[in-house]
Design a protein around this motif. Structure first.
Motif, short mmCIF file in Angstrom:
data_model
loop_
_atom_site.label_atom_id
_atom_site.label_comp_id
_atom_site.label_asym_id
_atom_site.label_seq_id
_atom_site.Cartn_x
_atom_site.Cartn_y
_atom_site.Cartn_z
N PHE A 76 0.84 -1.21 0.00
CA PHE A 76 0.00 0.00 0.00
C PHE A 76 0.87 1.26 0.00
CE2 PHE A 76 -3.15 -2.76 2.50
CZ PHE A 76 -3.88 -3.10 1.36
N ARG A 77 1.88 1.28 0.87
CA ARG A 77 2.76 2.44 0.99
C ARG A 77 3.57 2.67 -0.27
NH1 ARG A 77 7.78 2.30 1.85
NH2 ARG A 77 7.79 0.22 2.78
N ARG A 80 1.48 3.79 -3.39
CA ARG A 80 1.05 5.18 -3.22
C ARG A 80 2.23 6.12 -3.48
NH1 ARG A 80 -1.14 4.54 1.28
NH2 ARG A 80 0.69 4.97 2.55
N GLU A 81 3.40 5.81 -2.89
CA GLU A 81 4.59 6.65 -3.08
C GLU A 81 5.04 6.69 -4.53
OE1 GLU A 81 7.59 5.05 -0.50
OE2 GLU A 81 6.57 5.72 1.34
N THR A 83 3.36 5.67 -7.47
CA THR A 83 2.42 5.89 -8.58
C THR A 83 1.34 6.92 -8.29
OG1 THR A 83 0.77 4.23 -7.95
CG2 THR A 83 2.70 3.46 -9.20
N GLY A 84 1.13 7.28 -7.02
CA GLY A 84 0.05 8.18 -6.66
C GLY A 84 -1.28 7.48 -6.45
N HIS A 85 -1.34 6.19 -6.69
CA HIS A 85 -2.60 5.44 -6.57
C HIS A 85 -2.74 4.73 -5.23
CE1 HIS A 85 -4.51 5.93 -10.41
NE2 HIS A 85 -3.45 5.51 -11.07
N GLU A 86 -3.98 4.64 -4.78
CA GLU A 86 -4.36 3.75 -3.69
C GLU A 86 -4.79 2.44 -4.35
OE1 GLU A 86 -4.22 4.62 -0.46
OE2 GLU A 86 -3.59 6.67 -0.92
N GLY A 116 -6.82 7.74 -5.78
CA GLY A 116 -5.61 8.47 -6.14
C GLY A 116 -5.58 8.82 -7.62
N SER A 121 7.11 9.84 -9.42
CA SER A 121 7.71 10.24 -8.14
C SER A 121 9.21 10.38 -8.31
CB SER A 121 7.39 9.19 -7.07
OG SER A 121 8.15 8.01 -7.32
#
Length: 195
Positions: A76-77, A80-81, A83-86, A116, A121
Motif C-alpha cells: 500500500f505504501r 502510493r509513493e 504511482t500516486g494510486h491507492e 488516487g 515520483s
C-alpha cells in the motif's frame, strides 16, 4: 551527444551502488535478507508499470518492507509513493525467491486501483499503463514470470526460486543502457498510426 554522455556519466554512482548491494553487501552479512512486495495492478486488460531512477527499465511497482511492516502494508505504501494510486489487493500471486546477484524474496499481489491519481515520483520518474498484449521490450526479465503467473489466475499462490546470475545482470544492464540513451522510450510498443 553530450546529453547521452551526461546520462551515462550520471549512471556511474547508481551502478556502483547496485554492484555493492548485489555482490558485496549480501556476502558480508551487512543486511537482513531483503523482502519486497510488488503489485500487478490491472485495469481493463492493462497493467501499470514503472521505471526506477537508479536502474532504468520497466518493472512492477513495489519495494522493500520496513521494519515490522507486513507485505500488504508495504505494498500500500510503496504503490502510493511510486504511482500516486491507492490500491485494493485482490489476491496473492506468490513468492519469488531470487538468489545469486542481489538476493531477495518478493511477495507479489494482483491489485486494482481504489483511488488516487497517476503521477510519477522521485523514485519512479516514469509510470505508465501498458496493454497486457503489448508489454515493453525493456521490461526487466525477472518481472515477466510473476506477471505471467498473475495473468494465469492460479487458484493458489506459487513459490518460485530463480538464480540471478551473469545473464540476468547483463540483460538488466543492456535494458538500462537502452533506456538511458533513449530518455526512457526504448522498447515501447509502437502506437497505432492515426488515419
Amino acid at each position: 551527444m553530450f546529453g547521452r554522455f551526461g546520462r551515462l556519466a550520471a549512471a556511474a554512482p547508481n551502478y556502483l551502488n547496485i554492484a555493492w548491494n548485489g555482490l558485496v553487501s549480501p556476502r558480508l552479512g551487512y543486511r537482513e535478507p531483503v523482502a519486497v512486495s510488488q503489485a500487478v495492478i490491472l485495469s481493463e486488460q492493462r497493467v501499470l508499470l514503472a521505471v526506477r531512477r537508479d536502474l532504468r527499465g520497466w518493472e512492477l511497482p513495489g519495494g522493500h518492507l520496513q521494519a515490522g511492516e507486513s507485505p500488504e502494508d508495504a505494498l500500500f505504501r510503496e504503490v502510493r509513493e511510486e504511482t500516486g494510486h491507492e490500491i485494493a489487493i485482490e489476491r496473492h500471486v506468490g513468492d519469488y525467491v531470487r538468489t545469486g546477484f542481489r538476493p531477495y524474496t518478493a511477495s507479489v499481489f494482483v491489485c486494482r486501483i481504489s483511488g488516487g491519481q497517476l503521477r510519477p515520483s522521485v523514485a519512479t520518474p516514469v509510470v505508465r499503463w501498458f496493454a497486457i498484449t503489448a508489454l515493453p521490450e525493456t521490461l526487466f526479465p525477472w518481472f515477466r514470470e510473476p506477471l505471467a503467473d498473475a495473468l494465469a489466475a492460479r487458484p493458489e499462490p506459487v513459490l518460485r526460486c530463480n538464480y540471478q546470475g551473469a545473464a540476468a545482470v547483463w540483460a538488466g544492464f543492456k535494458i538500462d543502457l537502452r533506456m538511458r540513451l533513449s530518455n526512457d522510450r526504448a522498447g515501447l510498443p509502437e502506437s497505432p498510426k492515426s488515419l
